[in-house]
Design a protein around this motif. Structure first.
Motif, PDB file in Angstrom:
ATOM      1  N   ILE A 177       3.350   7.014 -10.686  1.00  0.00           N
ATOM      2  CA  ILE A 177       2.108   7.779 -10.056  1.00  0.00           C
ATOM      3  C   ILE A 177       1.417   6.682  -9.521  1.00  0.00           C
ATOM      4  CG2 ILE A 177       0.273   9.376  -9.289  1.00  0.00           C
ATOM      5  CD1 ILE A 177       1.098  10.522 -12.225  1.00  0.00           C
ATOM      6  N   LEU A 178       0.448   5.723  -9.471  1.00  0.00           N
ATOM      7  CA  LEU A 178      -0.456   5.079  -8.537  1.00  0.00           C
ATOM      8  C   LEU A 178       0.631   4.091  -7.950  1.00  0.00           C
ATOM      9  CD1 LEU A 178      -2.852   4.254 -11.099  1.00  0.00           C
ATOM     10  CD2 LEU A 178      -3.229   6.001  -9.099  1.00  0.00           C
ATOM     11  N   ILE A 179       1.898   3.380  -7.842  1.00  0.00           N
ATOM     12  CA  ILE A 179       1.892   2.741  -7.543  1.00  0.00           C
ATOM     13  C   ILE A 179       3.196   2.659  -6.159  1.00  0.00           C
ATOM     14  CG2 ILE A 179       4.172   1.397  -7.550  1.00  0.00           C
ATOM     15  CD1 ILE A 179       3.885   0.521 -10.231  1.00  0.00           C
ATOM     16  N   PHE A 180       3.163   4.080  -6.325  1.00  0.00           N
ATOM     17  CA  PHE A 180       3.997   4.714  -5.572  1.00  0.00           C
ATOM     18  C   PHE A 180       3.302   6.093  -4.304  1.00  0.00           C
ATOM     19  CE2 PHE A 180       8.105   4.915  -8.517  1.00  0.00           C
ATOM     20  CZ  PHE A 180       8.685   4.596  -7.431  1.00  0.00           C
ATOM     21  N   ALA A 181       1.975   6.010  -4.639  1.00  0.00           N
ATOM     22  CA  ALA A 181       1.220   6.535  -4.286  1.00  0.00           C
ATOM     23  C   ALA A 181       0.819   5.572  -3.146  1.00  0.00           C
ATOM     24  CB  ALA A 181       0.014   7.237  -4.810  1.00  0.00           C
ATOM     25  N   TRP A 182       0.489   4.777  -3.884  1.00  0.00           N
ATOM     26  CA  TRP A 182       0.371   3.516  -2.707  1.00  0.00           C
ATOM     27  C   TRP A 182       1.269   2.968  -1.778  1.00  0.00           C
ATOM     28  CZ3 TRP A 182      -4.993   1.074  -1.711  1.00  0.00           C
ATOM     29  CH2 TRP A 182      -5.238   1.427  -2.277  1.00  0.00           C
ATOM     30  N   LEU A 183       2.430   2.563  -2.334  1.00  0.00           N
ATOM     31  CA  LEU A 183       3.372   2.653  -1.179  1.00  0.00           C
ATOM     32  C   LEU A 183       3.610   3.864  -0.442  1.00  0.00           C
ATOM     33  CD1 LEU A 183       6.147   1.064  -3.952  1.00  0.00           C
ATOM     34  CD2 LEU A 183       4.977  -0.077  -2.139  1.00  0.00           C
ATOM     35  N   THR A 184       3.971   5.090  -0.779  1.00  0.00           N
ATOM     36  CA  THR A 184       3.299   6.034   0.169  1.00  0.00           C
ATOM     37  C   THR A 184       2.346   5.374   1.246  1.00  0.00           C
ATOM     38  OG1 THR A 184       4.478   7.258  -1.173  1.00  0.00           O
ATOM     39  CG2 THR A 184       3.271   8.704   1.049  1.00  0.00           C
ATOM     40  N   VAL A 185       1.490   5.235   1.181  1.00  0.00           N
ATOM     41  CA  VAL A 185       0.312   5.539   1.994  1.00  0.00           C
ATOM     42  C   VAL A 185       0.319   3.521   2.938  1.00  0.00           C
ATOM     43  CG1 VAL A 185      -2.024   4.993   2.565  1.00  0.00           C
ATOM     44  CG2 VAL A 185      -1.323   6.866   0.331  1.00  0.00           C
ATOM     45  N   ALA A 186       1.003   2.385   2.685  1.00  0.00           N
ATOM     46  CA  ALA A 186       1.242   1.793   2.989  1.00  0.00           C
ATOM     47  C   ALA A 186       1.903   1.902   3.904  1.00  0.00           C
ATOM     48  CB  ALA A 186       1.919   0.576   1.989  1.00  0.00           C
ATOM     49  N   THR A 187       3.423   2.522   3.768  1.00  0.00           N
ATOM     50  CA  THR A 187       4.768   2.173   4.175  1.00  0.00           C
ATOM     51  C   THR A 187       4.132   3.269   5.232  1.00  0.00           C
ATOM     52  OG1 THR A 187       6.293   2.590   2.470  1.00  0.00           O
ATOM     53  CG2 THR A 187       6.660   2.744   4.063  1.00  0.00           C
ATOM     54  N   SER A 188       3.237   4.337   5.371  1.00  0.00           N
ATOM     55  CA  SER A 188       3.025   5.218   6.323  1.00  0.00           C
ATOM     56  C   SER A 188       2.042   4.540   7.240  1.00  0.00           C
ATOM     57  CB  SER A 188       1.834   6.150   6.201  1.00  0.00           C
ATOM     58  OG  SER A 188       0.667   5.677   5.584  1.00  0.00           O
ATOM     59  N   LEU A 189       0.939   3.557   7.047  1.00  0.00           N
ATOM     60  CA  LEU A 189       0.376   2.855   8.035  1.00  0.00           C
ATOM     61  C   LEU A 189       1.229   1.782   8.873  1.00  0.00           C
ATOM     62  CD1 LEU A 189      -3.264   2.293   5.697  1.00  0.00           C
ATOM     63  CD2 LEU A 189      -2.492   3.927   7.992  1.00  0.00           C
ATOM     64  N   ALA A 190       2.077   1.812   8.362  1.00  0.00           N
ATOM     65  CA  ALA A 190       3.148   0.183   8.510  1.00  0.00           C
ATOM     66  C   ALA A 190       3.743   0.914   9.903  1.00  0.00           C
ATOM     67  CB  ALA A 190       4.231  -0.099   7.279  1.00  0.00           C
ATOM     68  N   LEU A 191       3.640   2.158  10.323  1.00  0.00           N
ATOM     69  CA  LEU A 191       4.264   2.940  11.190  1.00  0.00           C
ATOM     70  C   LEU A 191       2.974   2.549  12.823  1.00  0.00           C
ATOM     71  CD1 LEU A 191       6.899   4.552  12.670  1.00  0.00           C
ATOM     72  CD2 LEU A 191       4.859   6.397  11.987  1.00  0.00           C
ATOM     73  N   TRP A 192       2.060   2.509  12.369  1.00  0.00           N
ATOM     74  CA  TRP A 192       0.787   2.651  12.830  1.00  0.00           C
ATOM     75  C   TRP A 192       0.699   0.928  14.548  1.00  0.00           C
ATOM     76  CZ3 TRP A 192      -5.093   2.556  11.591  1.00  0.00           C
ATOM     77  CH2 TRP A 192      -5.387   3.308  12.416  1.00  0.00           C
ATOM     78  N   PRO A 193       1.512   0.226  13.953  1.00  0.00           N
ATOM     79  CA  PRO A 193       1.913  -1.336  14.532  1.00  0.00           C
ATOM     80  C   PRO A 193       2.870  -1.030  15.347  1.00  0.00           C
ATOM     81  CG  PRO A 193       1.966  -1.854  13.018  1.00  0.00           C
ATOM     82  CD  PRO A 193       1.835  -0.428  12.703  1.00  0.00           C
ATOM     83  N   LEU A 194       4.013   0.333  14.870  1.00  0.00           N
ATOM     84  CA  LEU A 194       4.888   0.579  15.608  1.00  0.00           C
ATOM     85  C   LEU A 194       4.860   1.494  17.046  1.00  0.00           C
ATOM     86  CD1 LEU A 194       7.848   0.307  12.488  1.00  0.00           C
ATOM     87  CD2 LEU A 194       6.851  -1.763  13.967  1.00  0.00           C
ATOM     88  N   GLY A 195       4.419   1.162  18.000  1.00  0.00           N
ATOM     89  CA  GLY A 195       4.301   2.217  18.727  1.00  0.00           C
ATOM     90  C   GLY A 195       3.703   2.957  18.892  1.00  0.00           C
ATOM     91  N   MET A 196       2.181   3.185  17.844  1.00  0.00           N
ATOM     92  CA  MET A 196       1.770   4.906  17.097  1.00  0.00           C
ATOM     93  C   MET A 196       0.174   4.238  17.654  1.00  0.00           C
ATOM     94  SD  MET A 196       3.947   6.537  16.818  1.00  0.00           S
ATOM     95  CE  MET A 196       3.181   7.686  15.984  1.00  0.00           C
ATOM     96  N   SER A 197      -0.456   5.701  18.084  1.00  0.00           N
ATOM     97  CA  SER A 197      -1.794   5.474  18.826  1.00  0.00           C
ATOM     98  C   SER A 197      -3.025   5.396  17.644  1.00  0.00           C
ATOM     99  CB  SER A 197      -2.649   6.003  19.408  1.00  0.00           C
ATOM    100  OG  SER A 197      -2.367   7.254  19.439  1.00  0.00           O
ATOM    101  N   ALA A 198      -4.055   5.081  17.626  1.00  0.00           N
ATOM    102  CA  ALA A 198      -5.302   5.788  16.601  1.00  0.00           C
ATOM    103  C   ALA A 198      -4.673   7.790  16.729  1.00  0.00           C
ATOM    104  CB  ALA A 198      -6.678   5.630  16.845  1.00  0.00           C
ATOM    105  N   ILE A 199      -4.331   7.913  17.378  1.00  0.00           N
ATOM    106  CA  ILE A 199      -4.082   9.462  17.211  1.00  0.00           C
ATOM    107  C   ILE A 199      -3.679  10.230  15.677  1.00  0.00           C
ATOM    108  CG2 ILE A 199      -2.687  11.853  18.264  1.00  0.00           C
ATOM    109  CD1 ILE A 199      -3.081  11.078  20.899  1.00  0.00           C
ATOM    110  N   TYR A 200      -2.395   9.031  15.338  1.00  0.00           N
ATOM    111  CA  TYR A 200      -1.596   9.096  14.038  1.00  0.00           C
ATOM    112  C   TYR A 200      -2.535   7.707  13.231  1.00  0.00           C
ATOM    113  CZ  TYR A 200       1.431   7.534  10.882  1.00  0.00           C
ATOM    114  OH  TYR A 200       2.200   6.760   9.261  1.00  0.00           O
TER     115      TYR A 200
END
Length: 317
Positions: free
Chosen positions: A240-263
């Motif tokens: 549960i903890l490993i995949f919860a952290w992977l989920t959040v880390a992956t979601s934040l990896a989208l930020w530098p791929l053209g997303m703004s602070a709105i995301y």
């Protein structure tokens, strides 16, 4: 005949009316049958899948896609997801009747016959694939067909009944709508699409394991090797903890791929709450306290909804 009697004819009430009994019962029967077929499609799952599809399409477009294309993908995706669920119910009818959570589904309850359910599921699948083929493109169509086949043949028939990793490998089905929506818009798959796919893929473990914890006895009774049934609490907590952290880390990896602070900002906030709830659940389990697993289950749904709403808002602005 069913007779409706007035309280008193002298009190200005209308005269006695007679209603054919068969007509009233028939209407109730039709409604019950329709409700049963709708239940086979598992509407809540369909709704959750659509929550991820539309924002993915908007990000692929860089704004609002054609309303016609969105309508086609939403209808086609709903039919495909519904078809996969119906066929899943057909295949799992033997174990559904053993589980308290599922024994009232239409097939265990004998509201719909297995043959009719199978035909219904196959028809929905065919219509969804044809709709995608005619109005989108080959990649989106192939992904739609692959998702149905993978869910029903690979996951339901094989993985679900044979391995504790069934939730992990089955996660590809739940994440497929992101790729389908993206492909329908662009005819290809960009890195952002794969990142969103990864978010939904990893999210499914901390989303589903709490549900499996709550219905652990049900799965054990049916002989389904869900992780909380066959593994130690320590192992379940770790995943549960490993995949919860992977989920959040992956979601934040989208930020530098053209997303703004709105995301990025909302994603950071809801991700922190998501992780907090995951750690709270695991801490309660370790201490032998009441687990309350459905808190994480429900919050995980809220988390995913807010995250993809942020994707949509960022794409629009």
């Amino acid at each position: 005949m069913i007779t409706e009697r007035p309280v008193s004819s002298s009190a200005g009430q209308p005269p006695v009316r007679t209603v054919p009994e068969g007509a009233s019962v028939g209407r109730r029967d039709v409604r019950a049958v329709i409700a049963a077929y709708v239940a086979l499609t598992k509407p809540r799952i369909v709704e959750l899948l659509l929550v991820t599809t539309v924002p993915a399409m908007m990000l692929a477009e860089g704004g609002l896609p054609s309303l016609w294309l969105m309508a086609v993908v939403l209808v086609g995706g709903s039919l495909a997801a519904g078809a996969a669920s119906v066929i899943n119910c057909y295949i799992d009818r033997d174990i559904d009747q053993l589980m308290r959570r599922t024994k009232r589904r239409p097939l265990p309850a004998h509201t719909v016959s297995p043959r009719n359910a199978l035909v219904f599921g196959l028809v929905l699948a065919a219509v969804s694939v044809v709709l995608m083929l005619v109005f989108t493109n080959l990649l989106a169509t192939a992904l739609t067909l692959a998702a149905i086949v993978y869910y029903d043949v690979v996951y339901t028939l094989w993985l679900k009944r044979t391995t504790t990793a069934n939730t992990f490998w089955g996660g590809a089905c739940g994440a497929a709508p992101v790729l389908i929506g993206w492909a329908a818009v662009t005819g290809s798959l960009a890195p952002q699409a794969w990142v969103l796919f990864g978010v939904v893929f990893f999210w499914q473990m901390p989303h589903f394991y709490p549900l499996a914890m709550k219905y652990k006895a049900d799965y054990a009774r049916a002989g389904i090797p869900m992780l909380p049934v066959v593994a130690s609490a320590r192992r379940v907590n770790a995943e549960i903890l490993i995949f919860a952290w992977l989920t959040v880390a992956t979601s934040l990896a989208l930020w530098p791929l053209g997303m703004s602070a709105i995301y990025g900002v909302p994603t950071l906030v809801v991700g922190a709450i998501f992780l907090l709830e995951a750690h709270r659940l695991c801490r309660r389990v370790r201490r032998g306290e009441p687990e309350k697993p459905m808190r994480l289950f429900h919050w995980s749904t809220t988390y995913l909804t807010i995250l993809f709403a942020a994707v949509a808002l960022d794409a629009l602005i």
